[in-house]
Design a protein around this motif. Structure first.
Motif, short mmCIF file in Angstrom:
data_model
loop_
_atom_site.label_atom_id
_atom_site.label_comp_id
_atom_site.label_asym_id
_atom_site.label_seq_id
_atom_site.Cartn_x
_atom_site.Cartn_y
_atom_site.Cartn_z
N ILE A 6 29.00 -19.67 -8.38
CA ILE A 6 29.66 -19.48 -7.08
C ILE A 6 30.55 -20.68 -6.82
N TYR A 210 32.44 -9.98 -11.58
CA TYR A 210 33.40 -10.98 -11.12
C TYR A 210 33.86 -10.60 -9.72
N LEU A 211 33.61 -11.49 -8.75
CA LEU A 211 34.00 -11.26 -7.36
C LEU A 211 35.04 -12.28 -6.92
N ARG A 212 36.00 -11.80 -6.10
CA ARG A 212 36.95 -12.69 -5.44
C ARG A 212 36.95 -12.34 -3.95
N LEU A 213 36.59 -13.29 -3.12
CA LEU A 213 36.46 -13.06 -1.69
C LEU A 213 37.62 -13.77 -0.99
N TRP A 232 26.89 -10.21 1.16
CA TRP A 232 27.38 -10.53 -0.17
C TRP A 232 26.25 -11.05 -1.06
N ILE A 236 25.19 -9.49 -4.64
CA ILE A 236 25.12 -10.32 -5.84
C ILE A 236 23.73 -10.26 -6.46
N VAL A 265 26.97 -13.44 -12.99
CA VAL A 265 27.84 -13.17 -11.85
C VAL A 265 28.72 -14.39 -11.60
N CYS A 267 31.49 -15.62 -8.67
CA CYS A 267 31.96 -15.32 -7.33
C CYS A 267 32.82 -16.48 -6.83
#
Length: 308
Positions: A6, A210-213, A232, A236, A265, A267
């Protein structure tokens, strides 16, 4: 269990100075500071221009053991060439130094512009060209243009995976054939929260997520409330444990992800304008007790002196 990473998208932002970065911290030490506050960073300077091998090596050396970088691929490939005639640009990118990150190399992010529409044939040709390990990446790097001679990195440093993630911003990608292509080539679909500006889908197409916030309400600006961060964190947690959220928003609900005990993960918070990204990342790291594994906490990092 696979790891959870993260962090933040980029680290050099003027508004962060005197807020996230303490007063007196020199600009050249901002990466050292940030990499001890989060456990991963997305390099975004590589999106705008090719970097140099010595710069990637420096970034690797300035960050703690166990730290991971994701790398944003050049817009020259995705936005200017728009995936056409890209063999040499791909070779140039892989020769520009990303292999110098060695064991700290995480996924490569391929972000497409909002006016780029899904073309199955063109997109598959692109996916076919992507190297999936460092030896293949080094072989591709050796095909770089002559202008990189003397400034190219072409050594694999052992064989390790090279993973790819795709961020889409056009509704034409909401197509089961697109999901099938990503699964076939083991490429992740980026789960991108963009304040409802662009498509949001959560199909799991690889062995990592793969997360993009980018911001809950205002793109690149608004922070996430405690309730939003809990949501979130719950999602996750599901992906990390090899499942998916019960209310997952999918392109193809019929295509289930492969069952796994766990998934890695990544993020990244990209709501940087109002200095929310690093603090939101810290909150989510705390949710998973990952803050205790960092070299230190931001408040303990001195403005001057030797970093741990």
């Amino acid at each position: 269990m696979a790891a959870i990473h993260i962090g933040i998208s980029g680290w050099r932002y003027a508004p962060w100075r005197g807020d996230f970065y303490p007063k007196g911290l020199t600009q050249k030490r901002e990466l050292q500071f940030a990499s001890r506050a989060v456990n991963s960073i997305e390099i975004n300077g590589s999106f705008y221009a090719l970097q140099r091998p010595e710069r990637y090596a420096q970034w690797r050396d300035e960050t703690p053991d166990g730290f991971v970088f994701s790398v944003k691929a050049p817009r020259f490939i995705t936005h200017i060439r728009r995936l056409r005639d890209i063999h040499k640009p791909l070779a140039n990118f892989f020769a520009s130094g990303i292999l110098e990150l060695k064991e700290k190399l995480g996924p490569i992010l391929w972000q497409f512009p909002p006016n780029f529409q899904f073309n199955p044939e063109l997109f598959e040709t692109f996916l076919q060209q992507l190297p999936h390990d460092t030896e293949a990446a080094a072989a591709l790097a050796r095909q770089h243009e002559a202008r990189l001679n003397g400034h190219a990195s072409m050594k694999a440093y052992g064989k390790q995976p090279v993973r790819h993630a795709v961020e889409i911003r056009h509704d034409s990608f909401i197509d089961p054939d697109f999901v099938a292509l990503l699964k076939r080539y083991d490429v992740a679909l980026v789960i991108a929260d963009t304040a409802d500006k662009w498509p949001y889908r959560e199909d799991v197409t690889s062995d990592f997520v793969y997360l993009r916030l980018h911001g809950a309400e205002e793109l690149y600006a608004s922070g996430y409330t405690a309730q939003a961060l809990k949501r979130w964190g719950d999602r996750i947690d599901a992906w990390h444990h090899g499942t998916q959220p019960e209310d997952a928003h999918l392109i193809n609900p019929k295509q289930k992800p492969k069952a796994r005990k766990s998934r890695e993960v990544f993020c990244y918070f990209d709501n940087d304008i109002k200095v929310r990204a690093p603090f939101d990342a810290r909150s989510l790291l705390t949710r998973f007790h990952l803050d205790t594994q960092l070299a230190t906490t931001p408040g303990q990092i001195p403005a001057e002196g030797v970093l741990p």
